[in-house]
Enzyme design. Structure first.
Site, PDB file in Angstrom:
ATOM      1  N   THR A   1       0.820  -1.210   0.000  1.00  0.00           N
ATOM      2  CA  THR A   1       0.000   0.000   0.000  1.00  0.00           C
ATOM      3  C   THR A   1       0.850   1.255   0.000  1.00  0.00           C
ATOM      4  OG1 THR A   1      -1.783  -1.137   1.110  1.00  0.00           O
ATOM      5  CG2 THR A   1      -1.754   1.240   1.358  1.00  0.00           C
TER       6      THR A   1
ATOM      7  N   ASP B   1       0.180  -6.471   5.123  1.00  0.00           N
ATOM      8  CA  ASP B   1      -0.539  -7.713   5.429  1.00  0.00           C
ATOM      9  C   ASP B   1       0.380  -8.836   5.909  1.00  0.00           C
ATOM     10  OD1 ASP B   1      -2.820  -6.408   4.703  1.00  0.00           O
ATOM     11  OD2 ASP B   1      -3.057  -7.404   2.763  1.00  0.00           O
TER      12      ASP B   1
HETATM   13  N1  ASP Z   1      -2.715  -5.412   0.779  1.00  0.00           N
HETATM   14  C1  ASP Z   1      -1.647  -4.529   1.163  1.00  0.00           C
HETATM   15  C2  ASP Z   1      -0.355  -5.327   1.240  1.00  0.00           C
HETATM   16  O1  ASP Z   1      -0.088  -5.979   2.188  1.00  0.00           O
HETATM   17  C3  ASP Z   1      -1.942  -3.883   2.440  1.00  0.00           C
HETATM   18  C4  ASP Z   1      -0.924  -2.890   2.899  1.00  0.00           C
HETATM   19  O2  ASP Z   1       0.172  -2.769   2.402  1.00  0.00           O
HETATM   20  O3  ASP Z   1      -1.260  -2.171   3.864  1.00  0.00           O
HETATM   21  O4  ASP Z   1       0.395  -5.270   0.351  1.00  0.00           O
END
Ligand code: ASP
Length: 350
Positions: A38, A119
């Site tokens: 993210t 994650d």
């Molecule tokens: N889905 C994302 C990931 O883990 C969530 C994040 O980075 O906060 O890459």
């Protein structure tokens, strides 16, 4: 402006540029390795904190979003991957760990920062905590809001991570997770909330420290062994043994254990209920897996607390590691031994 004034102005500019360059050259050098997530994500709307595309911005673009970095460290950027961390796999993990060790072996590098999706950030952090062969700081960070969001948390987290990685006092503390003003150990810090910015918590043991006004304040050290005090050597590894996690729940059934064994799992982590309890419905399948040489480790699906000795259940004790971290340690343990007693000792040591 007359000739005299413009000459003085030019000299003043040159003096400022030279003194800035001198100040920069005396700063520690920190290498930033970007892997996506993210923190490198973008969305069409600045209100969006879900439904965005992770892993879009490059490592260079991430650093450009934090202009004050150049007051803290000389920073170089490298792209190791650009994925959402749900797609992080053993291949990227090994590539990343090897690169971290290469960089830290250099005299000119003081520390390393990794940007990562949140994650599975804790899994990569704990893996590095076990395989980095240096006491120089390694810090992993991410963000909960994409780069395009109002109050995106990425730039501040990057600044904090680089600040910690550049700090001599951060040496020898194992790999650290830095987000949202907190410095946590890779072993004990976990993602606790799917949406909140304040998601990384050190549930059992508290934090290593905090940042106030972007200045790190260290409070504690972790007692468990890490980095230079483990026997794991990624330099010789091109793959990791397959280890699966199987979740405990009411009316559980054993066929997923059979499927794991049939799919060449060398280890299984049971995310047991409560303090790692296993239901009577799965015990025969766990016994069958162990009889075939699969190493089984009990952990708790609650995500914190210790798993105690209990004759009613099968498998080694995962200490107080949550299931996803127990899986990381079991993979690495299986690269050096199959001996259950030795693996059990590792679970208490690391
Ligand atoms: N889905 C994302 C990931 O883990 C969530 C994040 O980075 O906060 O890459």
């Amino acid at each position: 402006m007359n000739i005299f004034k413009s000459g003085v102005f030019a000299i003043a500019l040159t003096v400022t540029a030279v003194s800035n360059a001198m100040a920069q050259s005396s700063l520690p050098q920190v290498a930033v390795l970007a892997t996506g997530g993210t923190i490198a994500g973008t969305a069409a709307q600045d209100t969006q904190t879900t439904g965005y595309k992770p892993g879009v911005l490059t490592a260079d673009a991430l650093l450009k979003s934090v202009p004050s970095l150049d007051k803290v460290a000389k920073v170089s950027a490298e792209q190791v991957a650009n994925v959402g961390s749900d797609n992080m796999d053993n291949e990227i993990l090994l590539k990343l760990a090897k690169r971290v060790n290469e960089l830290l072996a250099r005299d000119d590098i003081s520390g390393v920062v990794i940007t990562h999706g949140t994650d599975t950030l804790e899994e990569t952090a704990y893996f590095l905590n076990l395989v980095v062969k240096s006491d120089k700081p390694v810090v992993i960070t991410g963000s909960m809001r994409p780069a395009t969001a109002i109050s995106a948390d990425g730039p501040s987290n990057i600044l904090q991570a680089v600040t910690v990685a550049a700090d001599k006092d951060a040496r020898g503390r194992g790999v650290m997770i830095v987000l949202n003003d907190r410095i946590g150990s890779a072993r004990d810090t976990t993602k606790t909330d799917a949406n909140s910015v304040d998601t990384f918590k050190s549930l059992g043991s508290g934090y290593l420290g905090t940042l106030v006004n972007q200045v790190p304040h260290f409070e504690t050290r972790i007692d468990k062994k890490h980095t230079v005090d483990t026997p794991f050597d990624v330099a010789t590894l091109s793959a990791l043994p397959k280890v699966d996690i199987l979740y405990g729940y009411q009316n559980d059934s054993g066929y997923l254990y059979d499927a794991a064994v049939a799919n060449q799992a060398k280890g299984i982590v049971v995310a047991g209920v409560g303090a790692g309890s296993e239901s009577r419905f799965v015990l025969p399948a766990i016994k069958a897996a162990m009889d075939k040489g699969v190493v089984v480790v009990r952990s708790s699906r609650t995500g914190s607390g210790h798993v105690p000795e209990d004759e009613a259940y099968l498998g080694l004790l995962g200490d107080n590691l949550n299931p996803q971290k127990a899986r990381i340690l079991l993979m690495l343990a299986l690269t050096v031994t199959q001996d259950p007693a030795k693996i059990q000792a590792m679970f208490h040591a690391y």
